[in-house]
Design an enzyme around this catalytic site. Structure first.
Site, PDB file in Angstrom:
ATOM      1  N   LYS A 116       0.822  -1.225   0.000  1.00  0.00           N
ATOM      2  CA  LYS A 116       0.000   0.000   0.000  1.00  0.00           C
ATOM      3  C   LYS A 116       0.852   1.271   0.000  1.00  0.00           C
ATOM      4  CE  LYS A 116      -3.528  -2.722   0.313  1.00  0.00           C
ATOM      5  NZ  LYS A 116      -2.720  -3.913   0.016  1.00  0.00           N
ATOM      6  N   GLU A 200      -2.909   7.480   7.899  1.00  0.00           N
ATOM      7  CA  GLU A 200      -3.614   8.395   6.996  1.00  0.00           C
ATOM      8  C   GLU A 200      -4.675   9.161   7.768  1.00  0.00           C
ATOM      9  OE1 GLU A 200      -3.976   5.651   2.944  1.00  0.00           O
ATOM     10  OE2 GLU A 200      -5.720   5.986   4.192  1.00  0.00           O
ATOM     11  N   HIS A 235     -16.093  -5.459   6.405  1.00  0.00           N
ATOM     12  CA  HIS A 235     -15.201  -5.478   5.236  1.00  0.00           C
ATOM     13  C   HIS A 235     -15.530  -6.569   4.230  1.00  0.00           C
ATOM     14  CE1 HIS A 235     -13.000  -2.377   7.198  1.00  0.00           C
ATOM     15  NE2 HIS A 235     -12.850  -3.135   8.258  1.00  0.00           N
ATOM     16  N   ARG A 292      -6.979  -8.866  -9.335  1.00  0.00           N
ATOM     17  CA  ARG A 292      -7.660 -10.141  -9.590  1.00  0.00           C
ATOM     18  C   ARG A 292      -8.988  -9.870 -10.295  1.00  0.00           C
ATOM     19  NH1 ARG A 292      -8.721  -8.609  -4.218  1.00  0.00           N
ATOM     20  NH2 ARG A 292     -10.942  -8.231  -3.875  1.00  0.00           N
TER      21      ARG A 292
HETATM   22  C1  MV4 Z   1     -10.142   4.014   4.987  1.00  0.00           C
HETATM   23  C2  MV4 Z   1     -11.372   4.485   5.479  1.00  0.00           C
HETATM   24  C3  MV4 Z   1     -11.437   5.791   5.882  1.00  0.00           C
HETATM   25  N1  MV4 Z   1     -10.352   6.587   5.819  1.00  0.00           N
HETATM   26  N2  MV4 Z   1      -9.093   4.831   4.930  1.00  0.00           N
HETATM   27  C4  MV4 Z   1     -11.290  -0.598   4.711  1.00  0.00           C
HETATM   28  C5  MV4 Z   1     -10.636  -1.721   3.976  1.00  0.00           C
HETATM   29  C6  MV4 Z   1      -9.410  -1.167   3.375  1.00  0.00           C
HETATM   30  N3  MV4 Z   1      -9.256  -1.642   2.034  1.00  0.00           N
HETATM   31  C7  MV4 Z   1      -9.558   0.324   3.426  1.00  0.00           C
HETATM   32  N4  MV4 Z   1     -10.695   0.620   4.260  1.00  0.00           N
HETATM   33  C8  MV4 Z   1     -10.989   1.883   4.642  1.00  0.00           C
HETATM   34  N5  MV4 Z   1      -9.976   2.753   4.575  1.00  0.00           N
HETATM   35  C9  MV4 Z   1      -9.211   6.094   5.335  1.00  0.00           C
HETATM   36  N6  MV4 Z   1      -8.139   6.893   5.277  1.00  0.00           N
HETATM   37  C10 MV4 Z   1     -12.431   3.604   5.522  1.00  0.00           C
HETATM   38  C11 MV4 Z   1     -12.259   2.303   5.116  1.00  0.00           C
HETATM   39  C12 MV4 Z   1     -13.407   1.462   5.225  1.00  0.00           C
HETATM   40  C13 MV4 Z   1     -13.966   0.847   4.136  1.00  0.00           C
HETATM   41  C14 MV4 Z   1     -13.436   0.992   2.872  1.00  0.00           C
HETATM   42  C15 MV4 Z   1     -13.997   0.356   1.803  1.00  0.00           C
HETATM   43  C16 MV4 Z   1     -15.111  -0.449   1.993  1.00  0.00           C
HETATM   44  C17 MV4 Z   1     -15.647  -0.598   3.218  1.00  0.00           C
HETATM   45  C18 MV4 Z   1     -15.094   0.032   4.309  1.00  0.00           C
HETATM   46  C19 MV4 Z   1     -15.666  -0.120   5.550  1.00  0.00           C
HETATM   47  C20 MV4 Z   1     -15.126   0.500   6.608  1.00  0.00           C
HETATM   48  C21 MV4 Z   1     -13.985   1.277   6.453  1.00  0.00           C
END
Ligand code: MV4
Length: 502
Positions: A116, A200, A235, A292
């Protein structure tokens, strides 16, 4: 073109891939663990080989065995599907070293997007907005503190090699920071074998919108528009739709172009997905790349008319994309519901077991990508996804109505499923209006809690009786199913009542 492909997966995605292969005149090698010897993905394969014991590490994750079987059977390429080895750069490297084509990106691109912090650094140079935060991982708490002060609380600590929310910690004040960094590091180490974390700015209630991209080895790249994936629980996505109700065409074009720049900057080939977060002011930020074919790829296929798995195979064989950006448009609206063997009444615990009765829907604008059959035992060893129900229609409203109605006509007896839960989401106001974000399920917990109204169960049971009789399901099987579902059968409910014979 390849003559033979080994499909290193199981369930609905193995079947999906086999269909594309056969349409292209390519023979398929299926693989299975000992508990999957009777699984229906094997019905679709020209040959099938056992690759070991049920535990994923002993079979579907066993790099050596899978490559050896590809060699033995003469497969020129391997399609990994999703999950298992799909995003394992070591597996991709092992394929490359063995002279077998991995249907996906190169091991180099896979490693880059899997990291990442590295991918944040890559996309920063190509004018793609990233979430304010660290550009290098660190183990020094002072650096975490100073970055948190700079971007302002709340912040989020994330695992650099992470995904799926593991190793992630939301931090709302400086007092919590040290403990969260430590906990994030520990969790990242145990989940990914790498303790690297970074920090972040935390985006509150974002939408999760991803763009499907495909790039060939000749440098041609197109995006196939977006998928709205904000309806998720812990998630785990459960409903996806396209087009997203949150995007207008100007924003859609901007994000699509940004997604293509990400893929080019990583020198990424084959199908990939660029994930973005969209905040409440409709500002978008790059999140990560998924290397993927995704569970939710069918909705993109429904609105663009492009067969993604076919394109993956073409690109992997060195072919050129047969279309340009201007040839691709979104037609109508598609929704996907993921059907899981899990119990919404019991904290969504997996519900493996025998499928005693199965009636899958069909009809205009209805697609079922299924990996199950009546009489089959859902094993407890793997992800409990059973199938995907996809509806398409000219408008979102009709597509949604079609999904709501079709969920009612999807009948799986013998195990618990989330079908009722999905149906309740379809009937929730904020889903209908499209005003939802990644916290939708938590925010609507009450409306989504199962209602136990015996009368409804009786009506369902009574309406089932014709189907049960027609398909020869005996009273005994119905009573076994009823036991599992804690409902009464029509036979019990209606006493000596007999259906009329017309
Ligand atoms: C975040 C976020 C808020 N702010 N990053 C969750 C899984 C990972 N791939 C990244 N995720 C998130 N990153 C920042 N800076 C909120 C999430 C997140 C989320 C993102 C995508 C789909 C569902 C989610 C559910 C909760 C939090």
């Amino acid at each position: 073109m390849f003559k033979k492909i080994l499909i290193a997966n199981r369930g609905e995605i193995a079947i999906r891939i086999a269909r594309a292969c056969h349409e292209m005149g390519i023979a398929t090698i299926g693989v299975y663990s000992t508990v999957d010897a009777n699984s229906c993905h094997l019905w679709y394969m020209d040959e099938a080989v056992c690759i070991g014991d049920p535990a994923p590490g002993a079979s579907y994750l066993n790099i050596q065995t899978i490559i050896e079987q590809a060699r033995k059977t003469g497969a020129q390429a391997i399609h990994p599907g999703y999950g298992f080895l799909a995003e394992n750069a070591r597996f991709v490297k092992a394929c490359e070293d063995a002279g077998i084509v991995f249907i996906g990106p190169s091991s180099r691109a896979m490693s880059l997007v899997g990291d990442k912090v590295a991918s944040r650094n890559t996309v920063r140079h190509v004018d793609v907005p990233i979430i304010p935060g660290m550009q290098a991982s660190s183990t020094d708490l002072v650096e975490f503190k100073s970055m948190a002060d700079r971007v302002g609380y709340p912040v989020i600590v994330k695992a650099s090699m992470g995904g799926g929310g593991k190793g992630m910690r939301i931090v709302r004040s400086e007092q919590e920071l040290e403990a969260s960094v430590n906990a994030g590091q520990r969790e990242a180490q145990s989940a990914f074998g790498d303790a690297t974390v970074f920090l972040e700015k935390y985006i509150e209630k974002p939408r999760h919108i991803e763009f499907q991209v495909i790039r060939d080895t000749h440098g041609n790249v197109v995006h196939l528009y977006e998928r709205e994936c904000s309806i998720q629980r812990r998630h785990q996505k459960i409903i996806e739709e396209t087009p997203s109700p949150a995007l207008d065409n100007a924003l859609r074009t901007k994000m699509g172009e940004a997604a293509k720049r990400v893929i080019e900057a990583a020198d990424y080939t084959n199908a990939g997905t660029v994930e973005f977060l969209v905040d409440q002011n409709k500002k978008f930020y790059f999140l990560e790349v998924n290397a993927r074919v995704q569970v939710e790829h069918p909705i993109t296929e429904m609105v663009t008319g492009i067969d993604l798995v076919r394109q993956q195979i073409l690109v992997a064989a060195g072919g050129k994309l047969g279309f340009q950006q201007k040839d691709i448009s979104q037609r109508g609206h598609a929704i996907e519901s993921r059907i899981y063997a899990e119990d919404p009444d019991n904290n969504f615990m997996p519900s493996p077991g025998k499928i005693l009765f199965l009636l899958e829907p069909s009809g205009p604008g209805i697609r079922v990508d299924s990996g199950i059959s009546q009489g089959w035992d859902v094993p407890p060893h793997y992800d409990p996804i059973l199938s995907k129900l996809i509806t398409w229609a000219e408008t979102r409203e009709i597509s949604l109505a079609r999904m709501s109605h079709t969920l009612e006509n999807y009948i799986i007896l013998g195990i618990k499923t989330n079908i009722g839960f999905l149906k309740r989401i379809m009937d929730t106001e904020k889903f209908i209006t499209g005003e939802y974000h990644t916290h939708f399920i938590d925010d609507n917990e009450e409306a989504l809690i199962p209602q136990h109204e015996n009368i409804t169960q009786v009506l369902i049971a009574a309406s089932l009786i014709k189907t049960l009789r027609r398909t020869g399901v005996s009273a005994q099987i119905a009573s076994k199913a009823a036991q599992v579902h804690k409902i009464t059968t029509p036979w019990q409910e209606l006493g000596s009542w007999e259906i009329c014979r017309h």
